[in-house]
Design an enzyme around this catalytic site. Structure first.
Site, PDB file in Angstrom:
ATOM      1  N   HIS A  59       2.607  -1.139 -11.990  1.00 15.47           N
ATOM      2  CA  HIS A  59       2.216  -2.518 -11.673  1.00 15.47           C
ATOM      3  C   HIS A  59       0.883  -2.896 -12.321  1.00 15.47           C
ATOM      4  O   HIS A  59       0.589  -4.078 -12.513  1.00 15.47           O
ATOM      5  CB  HIS A  59       2.212  -2.772 -10.163  1.00 15.47           C
ATOM      6  CG  HIS A  59       1.105  -2.156  -9.387  1.00 15.47           C
ATOM      7  ND1 HIS A  59       1.248  -0.983  -8.674  1.00 15.47           N
ATOM      8  CD2 HIS A  59      -0.175  -2.556  -9.175  1.00 15.47           C
ATOM      9  CE1 HIS A  59       0.122  -0.701  -8.054  1.00 15.47           C
ATOM     10  NE2 HIS A  59      -0.762  -1.631  -8.344  1.00 15.47           N
TER      11      HIS A  59
ATOM     12  N   SER B 180      -5.516   1.187  -7.549  1.00 14.28           N
ATOM     13  CA  SER B 180      -4.173   1.355  -8.099  1.00 14.28           C
ATOM     14  C   SER B 180      -4.263   2.122  -9.415  1.00 14.28           C
ATOM     15  O   SER B 180      -4.998   1.736 -10.322  1.00 14.28           O
ATOM     16  CB  SER B 180      -3.521  -0.004  -8.349  1.00 14.28           C
ATOM     17  OG  SER B 180      -3.241  -0.651  -7.140  1.00 14.28           O
TER      18      SER B 180
ATOM     19  N   ASP C 243       5.888   4.438  -9.778  1.00 12.69           N
ATOM     20  CA  ASP C 243       4.909   3.420 -10.160  1.00 12.69           C
ATOM     21  C   ASP C 243       3.893   3.981 -11.161  1.00 12.69           C
ATOM     22  O   ASP C 243       2.751   4.277 -10.815  1.00 12.69           O
ATOM     23  CB  ASP C 243       4.201   2.916  -8.906  1.00 12.69           C
ATOM     24  CG  ASP C 243       3.497   1.590  -9.117  1.00 12.69           C
ATOM     25  OD1 ASP C 243       3.325   1.196 -10.286  1.00 12.69           O
ATOM     26  OD2 ASP C 243       3.112   0.949  -8.117  1.00 12.69           O
TER      27      ASP C 243
END
Length: 725
Positions: A93, A660, A229
């Site tokens: 992402h 992230s 991810d």
């Protein structure tokens, strides 16, 4: 005011200090010696110098902050270098916008994934930067050297800013480094950060969206999780090793350190630390600020984005081209749409407001204990309370104009970029050189804008979101264009939007390209999209000014409040709020009990992917090749001791947005996973860390390697890595 001012203005919040645990806190690397003994007791085999050292190679040299050329110190994600050739790993992402930007219906890297089997195939990404910390230092005394207690807030800001600029300039004098001073503890402490910022960052690999975004919005912020991810990039430098913009002669970075990768797996209670660039936490927020966050910021964002996402999704499902164009926009909007709702639920359930009120009572008891102390600190909470009360209406209006108008239909904001051209054309004496420059700049902007723009979708966004705005905000408090809609269109927003997009020269690329060949002032003066955009910008600025009217009192109140809390808890080791600077958080691997009668284990496996498969739901489609590998149990060396392929695992590390892509590192300094999410039950964590519920969701590095190796067949990437078995 530059970043220092905005950092002081930005609100933060305090946890309940009575129960501080090792897994709570985003620690500054230069101060880790305070934590070293506890970390080593939990399983760390390294010294604090192995983690942060300015003279020798250390873990910090392998941590990358992802940013943009315009905002290099505002790190939106983190990455970790995993080879001696500048290869780094981050989340899917985090790379989603880049992957989308390279995708077309003919080369759909979102759907198919992307793998460079040779460095020549890697894709360039102008504007993306990768920062590596060179050093950091406490400069509080120097920054506050000329600050006096009797200064006004404006005088204080000016003194701080002048000192900071001089210190930043001196820190990088004679080098190619960049420096940035950041406020900590609401202006009570200041740190200098020096970075090496790289400008040539190339896409190396990413799995298909069906794996990298498996579970979609449904699974976002949820556990159990089975999302692969991750994406991979490489940093390039000039031949001399220094940062440089893209050039064919550039070479892969030779990093000072890269992380070895462990495929030994994780067990419950294993030590785990995460290093990265967490964006913003608000742990010193008062109960008054909490009310604003819940009732205005979160609620308005959730309500408005619900409609926005629905409009985009419907058009994305109808047309593959629109799906690609709006994929990144939808994903970016959906992330904090769900976050806002889940955070509000968690804050209510955990009675966070009650906890904040208890802290405020403790503070007041301390402040009023001595007359001299009371004179300085007793009024801080009243100042904060008044500031939030005074700005309530302005904050509500500002959030609506920001979400529904400024971040709603895109064409008005793009059209408003023609403001300068309009001004130049209206001048009595025209500057042809300046006009040509303005046209060139607008053309370049248009090329980027129209690539991911669909007029029918934008028209629907205008009609729907502008109506929603008008239902909540009085016309006299709205941008000027809303008077026109009321008087000339009888608030028929569908009719208004239809006419706007039918007639504006900015409504389509074809119209724009035809107009820009020989732009005319009269056309710009009468263009509805341009007038809407300028109207929205003007109103947005006015609402921000209203909201900021009490900023000085709020900032002073917060600075005194936090100063008091630091004094109350002076025997404790406290971490400042996250502010996009490099931090370390440590804890252990482990599951949790989300509710009565339920317990979540600390790991998931590929079996769960197959159990969730739903070919009719785009969020849960499983690629045929992945199913084939699963059925054959062709997991190679990446299987666990029971023959299962690990997917994700949990730790109790303290992270937030910006983390992230951060590396999850074991006690030996080896990479075991990549952090990518938090759990919904503890979405209050940015405001109040909940040690019994707070969990970090991580992608197991074995699943990452399995996909690179077995699924993608990218042996060239595997060969670069240092794998510890």
């Amino acid at each position: 005011m530059r970043k220092l001012g905005s950092l002081i203005l930005g609100l933060s919040l305090l946890l309940s200090f009575s129960n501080v645990k090792a897994d709570e806190g985003m620690w500054l690397l230069s101060l880790l010696k305070k934590n070293a003994a506890e970390m080593q007791e939990m399983g760390l085999k390294l010294s604090s110098e192995d983690i942060y050292d300015i003279n020798n190679s250390s873990l910090k040299d392998a941590i990358v902050g992802l940013g943009s050329e315009g905002r290099p110190f505002r790190h939106f994600c983190t990455g970790e270098i995993i080879s001696d050739q500048g290869l780094f790993l981050t989340n899917h992402h985090c790379g989603f916008g880049v992957i989308q930007s390279h995708s077309t219906p003919e080369h759909d890297y979102l759907s198919d994934g992307f793998w460079a089997y040779d460095k020549k195939e890697e894709l360039t990404n102008p504007g993306i930067t990768a920062s590596i910390l060179v050093r950091m230092k406490d400069v509080t005394k120097k920054v506050l050297a000329k600050v006096k207690d009797d200064m006004t807030e404006e005088e204080r800001y000016k003194a701080i800013e002048e000192a900071a600029i001089k210190l930043e300039e001196k820190a990088v004098e004679g080098t190619h480094y960049k420096a940035n001073i950041k406020s900590m503890f609401k202006g009570n402490q200041y740190f200098l950060f020096v970075y090496e910022i790289y400008k040539d960052v190339r896409l190396v690999g990413a799995p298909p969206q069906s794996m990298g975004k498996f579970g979609g919005d449904t699974d976002n912020w949820m556990w159990p999780r089975h999302t692969a991810d991750f994406s991979m990039f490489r940093i390039y430098t000039a031949p001399d090793g220094k940062p440089a913009a893209y050039a064919e002669e550039n070479v892969p970075l030779k990093p000072k350190h890269h992380l070895p990768i462990s495929v030994k797996g994780v067990e419950e209670q294993d030590f785990a630390m995460i290093m990265g660039f967490p964006g913003t936490t608000n742990r010193y927020l008062t109960s008054y600020g909490l009310d604003e966050t819940m009732k205005i910021t979160n609620q308005n964002r959730y309500d408005i984005r619900t409609l926005k996402l629905d409009i985009m999704k419907k058009d994305m499902l109808k047309d593959p081209k629109v799906r690609i164009q709006y994929a990144s926009k939808h994903a970016g909007s959906a992330n904090y749409w769900k976050y806002s709702n889940e955070q509000n639920k968690a804050l209510k359930k955990l009675n966070t407001k009650g906890a904040k009120e208890d802290i405020e009572k403790e503070y007041l008891d301390w402040a009023n204990e001595k007359p001299k102390r009371a004179a300085k600190y007793a009024e801080a909470l009243n100042m904060i309370k008044k500031a939030f009360a005074d700005r309530k209406d302005a904050r509500f209006a500002s959030s609506y104009i920001g979400e529904a108008l400024a971040q709603g239909a895109e064409a008005p904001m793009f059209a408003s970029r023609a403001k300068n051209l309009k001004k130049l054309l209206a001048a009595e004496k025209q500057d042809t050189v300046a006009i040509e420059k303005a046209i060139t700049k607008l053309k370049a902007s248009a090329k980027r804008f129209y690539k991911d723009y669909n007029a029918p979708t934008d028209q629907k966004l205008m009609a729907g979101l502008y109506k929603m705005y008008a239902d909540k905000i009085a016309v006299e408090e709205s941008p000027e264009i809303f008077k026109t809609i009321a008087e000339e269109y009888n608030n028929d927003f569908d009719k208004f939007a239809e006419e706007v997009y039918a007639n504006s020269v900015f409504a389509s690329e074809e119209k724009f390209n035809k107009f820009i060949v020989a732009p005319e002032l009269e056309v710009l003066e009468n263009d509805l999209l341009l007038n809407i955009g300028l109207s929205v910008r003007k109103s947005y600025g006015a609402s921000y000014e209203k909201m900021s009217a009490g900023a000085d009192e709020l900032n002073k109140g917060m600075r005194l409040f936090v100063d008091g809390l630091l004094q109350i808890n002076k025997e404790k080791n406290l971490a400042p709020d996250a502010n996009s600077t490099l931090r370390l958080t440590y804890g252990t691997v482990g599951g949790y009990a989300p509710k009565d009668g339920a317990y979540y284990y600390h790991y998931t496996t590929l079996k769960g992917v197959m159990e969730k498969e739903d070919p009719t739901n785009p969020e849960f489609v499983v690629p045929a090749k992945l199913k084939e590998l699963y059925e054959k149990k062709d997991f190679g060396m990446y299987a666990d001791k029971n023959g299962h392929l690990p997917a994700c695992f949990l730790t109790n590390n303290d992270i937030t947005g910006g983390n992230s892509g951060s590396p999850v590192i074991n006690g030996n300094g080896e990479l075991i996973g990549t952090a990518f999410d938090g759990n919904s039950e503890a979405m209050s964590g940015d405001i109040d860390f909940e040690d019994n519920l707070q969990r970090c969701i991580n992608l197991d590095i074995r699943y990452t390697l399995f996909i690179i190796d077995k699924f993608a067949g990218a042996q060239n990437i595997i060969d670069e890595l240092t794998i510890v078995k």
